[in-house]
Design a protein around this motif. Structure first.
Motif, PDB file in Angstrom:
ATOM      1  N   HIS A  71      21.865  -2.321  -9.441  1.00  0.00           N
ATOM      2  CA  HIS A  71      20.959  -0.963  -9.894  1.00  0.00           C
ATOM      3  C   HIS A  71      19.848  -1.069  -8.818  1.00  0.00           C
ATOM      4  CE1 HIS A  71      22.646  -2.246 -13.786  1.00  0.00           C
ATOM      5  NE2 HIS A  71      22.295  -0.828 -14.037  1.00  0.00           N
ATOM      6  N   SER A  72      19.668   0.325  -8.412  1.00  0.00           N
ATOM      7  CA  SER A  72      18.563   0.625  -7.286  1.00  0.00           C
ATOM      8  C   SER A  72      17.952   1.686  -7.322  1.00  0.00           C
ATOM      9  CB  SER A  72      19.335   0.379  -5.966  1.00  0.00           C
ATOM     10  OG  SER A  72      20.409   1.388  -5.688  1.00  0.00           O
ATOM     11  N   LEU A  73      16.897   1.865  -6.853  1.00  0.00           N
ATOM     12  CA  LEU A  73      15.963   2.898  -6.753  1.00  0.00           C
ATOM     13  C   LEU A  73      15.931   3.450  -5.200  1.00  0.00           C
ATOM     14  CD1 LEU A  73      13.534   4.473  -8.129  1.00  0.00           C
ATOM     15  CD2 LEU A  73      11.846   2.979  -7.125  1.00  0.00           C
ATOM     16  N   SER A  74      15.885   4.755  -5.187  1.00  0.00           N
ATOM     17  CA  SER A  74      15.987   5.515  -3.958  1.00  0.00           C
ATOM     18  C   SER A  74      15.186   6.620  -3.769  1.00  0.00           C
ATOM     19  CB  SER A  74      17.395   5.852  -3.550  1.00  0.00           C
ATOM     20  OG  SER A  74      18.039   7.032  -4.479  1.00  0.00           O
ATOM     21  N   TRP A 121      11.770  -5.439 -12.493  1.00  0.00           N
ATOM     22  CA  TRP A 121      11.474  -6.390 -11.180  1.00  0.00           C
ATOM     23  C   TRP A 121      11.950  -5.422 -10.010  1.00  0.00           C
ATOM     24  CZ3 TRP A 121       9.244 -11.476 -10.437  1.00  0.00           C
ATOM     25  CH2 TRP A 121       8.693 -11.947 -11.917  1.00  0.00           C
ATOM     26  N   ALA A 122      11.417  -5.605  -8.888  1.00  0.00           N
ATOM     27  CA  ALA A 122      11.976  -4.907  -7.688  1.00  0.00           C
ATOM     28  C   ALA A 122      12.271  -5.887  -6.598  1.00  0.00           C
ATOM     29  CB  ALA A 122      11.098  -3.676  -7.182  1.00  0.00           C
ATOM     30  N   GLY A 123      13.282  -5.635  -5.728  1.00  0.00           N
ATOM     31  CA  GLY A 123      13.376  -6.541  -4.582  1.00  0.00           C
ATOM     32  C   GLY A 123      14.356  -5.765  -3.638  1.00  0.00           C
ATOM     33  N   SER A 124      14.755  -6.625  -2.508  1.00  0.00           N
ATOM     34  CA  SER A 124      15.681  -6.189  -1.553  1.00  0.00           C
ATOM     35  C   SER A 124      15.205  -4.568  -1.102  1.00  0.00           C
ATOM     36  CB  SER A 124      17.087  -6.172  -1.870  1.00  0.00           C
ATOM     37  OG  SER A 124      17.483  -7.138  -2.211  1.00  0.00           O
ATOM     38  N   GLY A 148       4.742 -10.142  -3.609  1.00  0.00           N
ATOM     39  CA  GLY A 148       5.752 -10.848  -2.923  1.00  0.00           C
ATOM     40  C   GLY A 148       7.377 -10.467  -3.538  1.00  0.00           C
ATOM     41  N   LEU A 149       8.300 -10.632  -3.023  1.00  0.00           N
ATOM     42  CA  LEU A 149       9.465 -10.380  -3.572  1.00  0.00           C
ATOM     43  C   LEU A 149      10.487 -11.410  -4.241  1.00  0.00           C
ATOM     44  CD1 LEU A 149      10.517  -7.655  -0.772  1.00  0.00           C
ATOM     45  CD2 LEU A 149       9.604  -7.235  -3.265  1.00  0.00           C
ATOM     46  N   PRO A 150      11.030 -11.293  -5.168  1.00  0.00           N
ATOM     47  CA  PRO A 150      11.086 -10.007  -6.027  1.00  0.00           C
ATOM     48  C   PRO A 150       9.853 -10.089  -6.693  1.00  0.00           C
ATOM     49  CG  PRO A 150      12.293 -11.830  -7.210  1.00  0.00           C
ATOM     50  CD  PRO A 150      12.040 -12.508  -5.677  1.00  0.00           C
ATOM     51  N   SER A 151       9.166  -8.734  -6.855  1.00  0.00           N
ATOM     52  CA  SER A 151       8.059  -8.546  -7.443  1.00  0.00           C
ATOM     53  C   SER A 151       7.993  -7.875  -8.997  1.00  0.00           C
ATOM     54  CB  SER A 151       7.163  -7.807  -6.768  1.00  0.00           C
ATOM     55  OG  SER A 151       5.926  -7.420  -7.100  1.00  0.00           O
ATOM     56  N   GLU A 152       7.226  -8.109 -10.045  1.00  0.00           N
ATOM     57  CA  GLU A 152       7.337  -7.543 -11.299  1.00  0.00           C
ATOM     58  C   GLU A 152       6.489  -6.199 -11.094  1.00  0.00           C
ATOM     59  OE1 GLU A 152       5.869  -8.483 -15.675  1.00  0.00           O
ATOM     60  OE2 GLU A 152       5.645 -10.130 -13.953  1.00  0.00           O
ATOM     61  N   LEU A 153       7.082  -4.968 -11.519  1.00  0.00           N
ATOM     62  CA  LEU A 153       6.407  -3.954 -11.621  1.00  0.00           C
ATOM     63  C   LEU A 153       5.702  -3.867 -12.658  1.00  0.00           C
ATOM     64  CD1 LEU A 153       9.304  -1.375 -10.520  1.00  0.00           C
ATOM     65  CD2 LEU A 153       7.473  -2.558  -9.128  1.00  0.00           C
ATOM     66  N   VAL A 154       4.151  -3.771 -12.391  1.00  0.00           N
ATOM     67  CA  VAL A 154       3.257  -4.001 -13.517  1.00  0.00           C
ATOM     68  C   VAL A 154       3.492  -2.574 -15.042  1.00  0.00           C
ATOM     69  CG1 VAL A 154       0.704  -3.952 -14.257  1.00  0.00           C
ATOM     70  CG2 VAL A 154       1.750  -5.079 -12.278  1.00  0.00           C
ATOM     71  N   SER A 181      14.252   2.376  -0.101  1.00  0.00           N
ATOM     72  CA  SER A 181      14.911   1.830  -1.588  1.00  0.00           C
ATOM     73  C   SER A 181      14.670   0.495  -1.897  1.00  0.00           C
ATOM     74  CB  SER A 181      16.702   1.802  -1.168  1.00  0.00           C
ATOM     75  OG  SER A 181      16.984   0.914  -0.007  1.00  0.00           O
ATOM     76  N   ALA A 182      14.964   0.340  -3.180  1.00  0.00           N
ATOM     77  CA  ALA A 182      14.643  -1.153  -3.615  1.00  0.00           C
ATOM     78  C   ALA A 182      15.733  -1.393  -4.784  1.00  0.00           C
ATOM     79  CB  ALA A 182      13.261  -1.052  -4.347  1.00  0.00           C
ATOM     80  N   THR A 183      16.125  -2.787  -4.820  1.00  0.00           N
ATOM     81  CA  THR A 183      17.134  -3.005  -6.039  1.00  0.00           C
ATOM     82  C   THR A 183      15.904  -3.100  -7.224  1.00  0.00           C
ATOM     83  OG1 THR A 183      16.881  -5.443  -5.366  1.00  0.00           O
ATOM     84  CG2 THR A 183      18.778  -3.982  -4.433  1.00  0.00           C
ATOM     85  N   LEU A 184      16.587  -3.104  -8.520  1.00  0.00           N
ATOM     86  CA  LEU A 184      15.977  -3.367  -9.662  1.00  0.00           C
ATOM     87  C   LEU A 184      16.633  -4.290 -10.760  1.00  0.00           C
ATOM     88  CD1 LEU A 184      14.684   0.502 -10.656  1.00  0.00           C
ATOM     89  CD2 LEU A 184      13.499  -1.327  -9.372  1.00  0.00           C
TER      90      LEU A 184
END
Length: 216
Positions: A71-74, A121-124, A148-154, A181-184
């Motif tokens: 899963h990823s966000l772009s 959470w977001a990462g990469s 920091g990564l991975p990071s929790e999205l508040v 982009s970011a992986t979720l």
């Protein structure tokens, strides 16, 4: 003398002269709009599949496995744009009492009992093809810090936003980007004790969140 006929003729002459123009105005118009960005999610829905009631703890919460693959966000912009995003929980009212403020709700069961909660959470991260950093603001952009990564999205707060930034300077505002982009991942997901749920019928996990672009 027929002076009475001279007045209309004089008025007509004046009227004709007043309609004559020695100049004309020309307008030059247009509209300048900011570059537009698109946001998309790849990988489909996060799906925990079928969970048997017998697998739930009766007296305490049950922790579900993490969903962190595929899963990823772009974000794609038509020109370099200073843009961020924020998280909105569409099931906020269903977040169980006592759960973390960062958690999002899973919805309610058939008897209106909160089902549970989860975190995103977001990462990469990538920005314009390079490794990037996740920057956050909790004041609508008045200052920034690097997470920091991975990071929790508040959990959604009106003034909280995130940006994917190729610059490592922790306190600088994010620079304009064309694509990012970011992986979720879904982590820290828990189901309420079975004793607090209506297990007489199927319970559908109904988490729903919106990730919204915020132009800076």
């Amino acid at each position: 003398m027929k002076k009475i006929t001279l007045l209309p003729l004089a008025l007509a002459l004046v009227a004709n002269l007043s309609m004559a123009a020695n100049s004309v105005d020309l307008s030059v118009t247009g509209t300048i709009t900011p570059a537009a960005c698109d946001i998309a999610l790849a990988g489909g829905d996060f799906d925990f599949g079928t969970i048997n009631t017998s697998d739930l703890s009766a007296g305490s919460t049950t922790t579900l496995p993490d969903l962190d693959a595929g899963h990823s966000l772009s974000i794609t912009c038509s020109a370099p744009t200073q843009v961020s995003f924020r998280l909105i929980d569409n099931r906020l009212s269903s977040r169980p009492s006592g759960s973390s403020n960062d958690s999002l709700g899973f919805g309610v069961d058939g008897s209106n009992n909160p089902i549970g909660s989860y975190r995103i959470w977001a990462g990469s991260l990538l920005a314009d093809g390079e490794g990037a950093y996740l920057k956050a603001t909790n004041c609508g952009g008045c200052n920034w810090f690097t997470a920091g990564l991975p990071s929790e999205l508040v959990r959604p707060l009106n003034s909280y936003a995130y940006a994917i930034d190729p610059i490592s300077n922790g306190f600088s505002a994010p620079i304009p980007i064309t694509n990012a982009s970011a992986t979720l991942a879904i982590r820290n997901a828990t189901i309420q004790p079975a004793s607090s749920l209506d297990t007489s019928t199927d319970i559908t996990l109904d988490g729903a969140a919106t990730i919204e672009l915020v132009y800076l």
